[in-house]
Design a protein around this motif. Structure first.
Motif, PDB file in Angstrom:
ATOM      1  N   LYS A   1      25.024  36.377  22.294  1.00  0.00           N
ATOM      2  CA  LYS A   1      25.348  34.958  22.120  1.00  0.00           C
ATOM      3  C   LYS A   1      24.438  34.326  21.070  1.00  0.00           C
ATOM      4  N   GLU A   2      23.151  34.642  21.105  1.00  0.00           N
ATOM      5  CA  GLU A   2      22.217  34.079  20.140  1.00  0.00           C
ATOM      6  C   GLU A   2      22.547  34.542  18.723  1.00  0.00           C
ATOM      7  N   LEU A   3      22.849  35.816  18.577  1.00  0.00           N
ATOM      8  CA  LEU A   3      23.151  36.353  17.247  1.00  0.00           C
ATOM      9  C   LEU A   3      24.481  35.812  16.721  1.00  0.00           C
ATOM     10  N   LEU A   4      25.447  35.614  17.604  1.00  0.00           N
ATOM     11  CA  LEU A   4      26.716  35.010  17.181  1.00  0.00           C
ATOM     12  C   LEU A   4      26.494  33.574  16.718  1.00  0.00           C
ATOM     13  N   THR A   5      25.646  32.844  17.446  1.00  0.00           N
ATOM     14  CA  THR A   5      25.322  31.475  17.047  1.00  0.00           C
ATOM     15  C   THR A   5      24.671  31.444  15.672  1.00  0.00           C
ATOM     16  N   MET A   6      23.718  32.348  15.453  1.00  0.00           N
ATOM     17  CA  MET A   6      23.044  32.393  14.157  1.00  0.00           C
ATOM     18  C   MET A   6      23.998  32.809  13.046  1.00  0.00           C
ATOM     19  N   HIS A   7      24.909  33.729  13.336  1.00  0.00           N
ATOM     20  CA  HIS A   7      25.908  34.124  12.338  1.00  0.00           C
ATOM     21  C   HIS A   7      26.751  32.913  11.926  1.00  0.00           C
ATOM     22  N   ASN A   8      27.226  32.160  12.912  1.00  0.00           N
ATOM     23  CA  ASN A   8      28.035  30.978  12.608  1.00  0.00           C
ATOM     24  C   ASN A   8      27.221  29.929  11.854  1.00  0.00           C
ATOM     25  N   TYR A   9      25.952  29.832  12.198  1.00  0.00           N
ATOM     26  CA  TYR A   9      25.061  28.884  11.513  1.00  0.00           C
ATOM     27  C   TYR A   9      24.941  29.237  10.028  1.00  0.00           C
ATOM     28  N   TYR A  10      24.730  30.512   9.739  1.00  0.00           N
ATOM     29  CA  TYR A  10      24.594  30.933   8.340  1.00  0.00           C
ATOM     30  C   TYR A  10      25.918  30.816   7.587  1.00  0.00           C
ATOM     31  N   GLU A  11      27.013  31.085   8.272  1.00  0.00           N
ATOM     32  CA  GLU A  11      28.321  30.898   7.629  1.00  0.00           C
ATOM     33  C   GLU A  11      28.520  29.434   7.245  1.00  0.00           C
ATOM     34  N   GLN A  12      28.071  28.545   8.131  1.00  0.00           N
ATOM     35  CA  GLN A  12      28.164  27.115   7.848  1.00  0.00           C
ATOM     36  C   GLN A  12      27.358  26.750   6.602  1.00  0.00           C
ATOM     37  N   LEU A  13      26.119  27.260   6.531  1.00  0.00           N
ATOM     38  CA  LEU A  13      25.278  26.986   5.365  1.00  0.00           C
ATOM     39  C   LEU A  13      25.881  27.561   4.096  1.00  0.00           C
ATOM     40  N   LEU A  14      26.486  28.732   4.204  1.00  0.00           N
ATOM     41  CA  LEU A  14      27.108  29.343   3.028  1.00  0.00           C
ATOM     42  C   LEU A  14      28.319  28.547   2.560  1.00  0.00           C
ATOM     43  N   ASP A  15      29.075  27.990   3.509  1.00  0.00           N
ATOM     44  CA  ASP A  15      30.190  27.119   3.119  1.00  0.00           C
ATOM     45  C   ASP A  15      29.690  25.968   2.261  1.00  0.00           C
ATOM     46  N   ILE A  16      28.543  25.411   2.655  1.00  0.00           N
ATOM     47  CA  ILE A  16      27.989  24.268   1.927  1.00  0.00           C
ATOM     48  C   ILE A  16      27.465  24.691   0.559  1.00  0.00           C
ATOM     49  N   THR A  17      26.658  25.753   0.525  1.00  0.00           N
ATOM     50  CA  THR A  17      26.068  26.163  -0.758  1.00  0.00           C
ATOM     51  C   THR A  17      27.125  26.688  -1.725  1.00  0.00           C
ATOM     52  N   ASP A  18      28.162  27.342  -1.194  1.00  0.00           N
ATOM     53  CA  ASP A  18      29.242  27.816  -2.072  1.00  0.00           C
ATOM     54  C   ASP A  18      29.959  26.641  -2.719  1.00  0.00           C
ATOM     55  N   ALA A  19      30.222  25.598  -1.921  1.00  0.00           N
ATOM     56  CA  ALA A  19      30.893  24.412  -2.467  1.00  0.00           C
ATOM     57  C   ALA A  19      30.013  23.720  -3.510  1.00  0.00           C
ATOM     58  N   LEU A  20      28.709  23.662  -3.235  1.00  0.00           N
ATOM     59  CA  LEU A  20      27.805  23.048  -4.204  1.00  0.00           C
ATOM     60  C   LEU A  20      27.704  23.883  -5.472  1.00  0.00           C
ATOM     61  N   ASP A  21      27.680  25.183  -5.307  1.00  0.00           N
ATOM     62  CA  ASP A  21      27.558  26.075  -6.465  1.00  0.00           C
ATOM     63  C   ASP A  21      28.782  25.990  -7.382  1.00  0.00           C
ATOM     64  N   GLU A  22      29.946  25.711  -6.780  1.00  0.00           N
ATOM     65  CA  GLU A  22      31.154  25.553  -7.602  1.00  0.00           C
ATOM     66  C   GLU A  22      31.081  24.306  -8.475  1.00  0.00           C
ATOM     67  N   ASN A  23      30.322  23.298  -8.016  1.00  0.00           N
ATOM     68  CA  ASN A  23      30.077  22.094  -8.820  1.00  0.00           C
ATOM     69  C   ASN A  23      31.378  21.470  -9.328  1.00  0.00           C
ATOM     70  N   GLU A  24      32.314  21.347  -8.408  1.00  0.00           N
ATOM     71  CA  GLU A  24      33.648  20.864  -8.785  1.00  0.00           C
ATOM     72  C   GLU A  24      33.637  19.448  -9.359  1.00  0.00           C
ATOM     73  N   ASN A  25      32.759  18.596  -8.854  1.00  0.00           N
ATOM     74  CA  ASN A  25      32.718  17.217  -9.345  1.00  0.00           C
ATOM     75  C   ASN A  25      31.569  16.972 -10.330  1.00  0.00           C
ATOM     76  N   ASN A  26      31.025  18.072 -10.871  1.00  0.00           N
ATOM     77  CA  ASN A  26      30.002  17.998 -11.926  1.00  0.00           C
ATOM     78  C   ASN A  26      28.797  17.140 -11.539  1.00  0.00           C
ATOM     79  N   ILE A  27      28.345  17.299 -10.310  1.00  0.00           N
ATOM     80  CA  ILE A  27      27.165  16.568  -9.860  1.00  0.00           C
ATOM     81  C   ILE A  27      25.889  17.178 -10.442  1.00  0.00           C
ATOM     82  N   PHE A  28      25.868  18.488 -10.573  1.00  0.00           N
ATOM     83  CA  PHE A  28      24.654  19.200 -10.949  1.00  0.00           C
ATOM     84  C   PHE A  28      24.652  19.577 -12.421  1.00  0.00           C
ATOM     85  N   GLU A  29      23.430  19.745 -12.929  1.00  0.00           N
ATOM     86  CA  GLU A  29      23.261  20.304 -14.263  1.00  0.00           C
ATOM     87  C   GLU A  29      23.377  21.824 -14.173  1.00  0.00           C
TER      88      GLU A  29
END
Length: 317
Positions: A182-210
């Protein structure tokens, strides 16, 4: 959830505490506000009412959407402290605009997330701080202790494996394995959540980042991927350990059944002897023989001894 918190820092030549009316769009701004106070500042910052409303209730799922708008990105984030899985999980929302990073306190029970936000602001000198560095530092602060969790969990699994091999696994062993899963499944989902966020930021769709500074987002993404892979590897070890434990229990059961089968085989001839002499035919010579009783005892002992020796030699027990 914190009450009536509105904090904005302007980072230029120095880190300066400002109010919302002093925000300079050409300078880096980092903010931390409560969900209640978000309603008061959202219109000035140009945030949609739907995202503000989403911040009023803590997200119960890890996999939340990353909403990309023309001039900002919004998402919710559940935060896990692997060092204390009995601790309540924090929940924050993130708004990321050009030169602005805003953390919304949805449920920051012990102010730990706020402290990590402050640490992210102070990590780099004001002159070298960029929006990407602040985001990198904040996410890195969330996962900085997770590598220790991975190492400690690996050692715990090794200890459980040793318990199985040395036959020291107790009645709570299966529950311990379930808790680990259960703990490892929770951590897996936690990291997947963070990756969803960083992947979206890395795509820089709205040109927020340099473009030159996107490497910081990529770097923290690589850390999260390693953590997820390590977590998945530990989960596989737990599954293998569960299979090994089940096999060990099967072997113990088979050995027990084998032992009782051998005992039954050894003493079964006595049943035959009892049945034979229990027929009570008048012509049976042992009935009138003076030593008939002793004879049957000796015969039974010899049969049991011979069969026990044979079973031991064949390693039936």
């Amino acid at each position: 959830m914190a009450e009536n918190v509105v904090i904005f820092y302007q980072i230029k030549d120095e880190v300066k505490l400002i109010n919302i009316d002093e925000i300079d769009e050409n300078a880096i701004t980092a903010g931390y506000v409560s969900a209640q106070e978000l309603k008061a500042v959202s219109e000035k910052l140009g945030f949609s009412a739907s995202t503000v409303e989403a911040c009023q209730i803590a997200n119960t799922n890890f996999r939340s959407d990353v909403e990309v708008y023309d001039n900002y990105t919004f998402t919710e984030l559940r935060i896990v402290n692997p060092a204390d899985r009995f601790e309540r999980e924090d929940c924050v929302a993130l708004y990321i605009k050009k030169n602005m990073f805003l953390v919304v306190d949805v449920e920051d029970y012990d102010m730990s997330t706020r402290n990590k936000f402050m640490a992210a602001i102070e990590r780099y000198s004001p002159q070298n701080t960029t929006l990407e560095k602040i985001i990198y530092s904040f996410i890195d602060a969330l996962i900085v202790n997770d590598f220790k969790f991975i190492e400690d969990t690996g050692n715990e699994i090794t200890g459980l494996e040793e318990d199985v091999l040395t036959d020291r696994a107790d009645n709570e062993f299966s529950l311990d394995l379930l808790q680990l899963k259960k703990e490892l499944l929770t951590m897996h989902n936690y990291y997947e959540q963070l990756l969803d966020i960083t992947d979206a930021l890395d795509e820089n769709e709205n040109n927020i980042f340099e473009s030159d500074d996107l490497m910081y987002i990529s770097n923290v993404t690589k850390k999260i991927i390693r953590l997820r892979e390590d977590t998945d590897s530990l989960a596989s070890q737990v599954n293998h350990l569960q299979d090994a434990y089940s096999s060990f229990l099967d072997i113990k059961l088979n050995n027990t059944m084998k032992f009782f089968t051998a005992i039954t085989s050894i003493f079964f001839p006595l049943t035959l002897i009892v049945g034979w002499y229990g027929m009570n035919f008048r012509t049976m010579p042992e009935f009138e023989w003076r030593y008939g009783y002793i004879y049957v005892i000796i015969l039974s002992a010899i049969v049991v001894t011979v069969l026990a020796f044979f079973a031991k030699k064949r390693k039936w027990f």
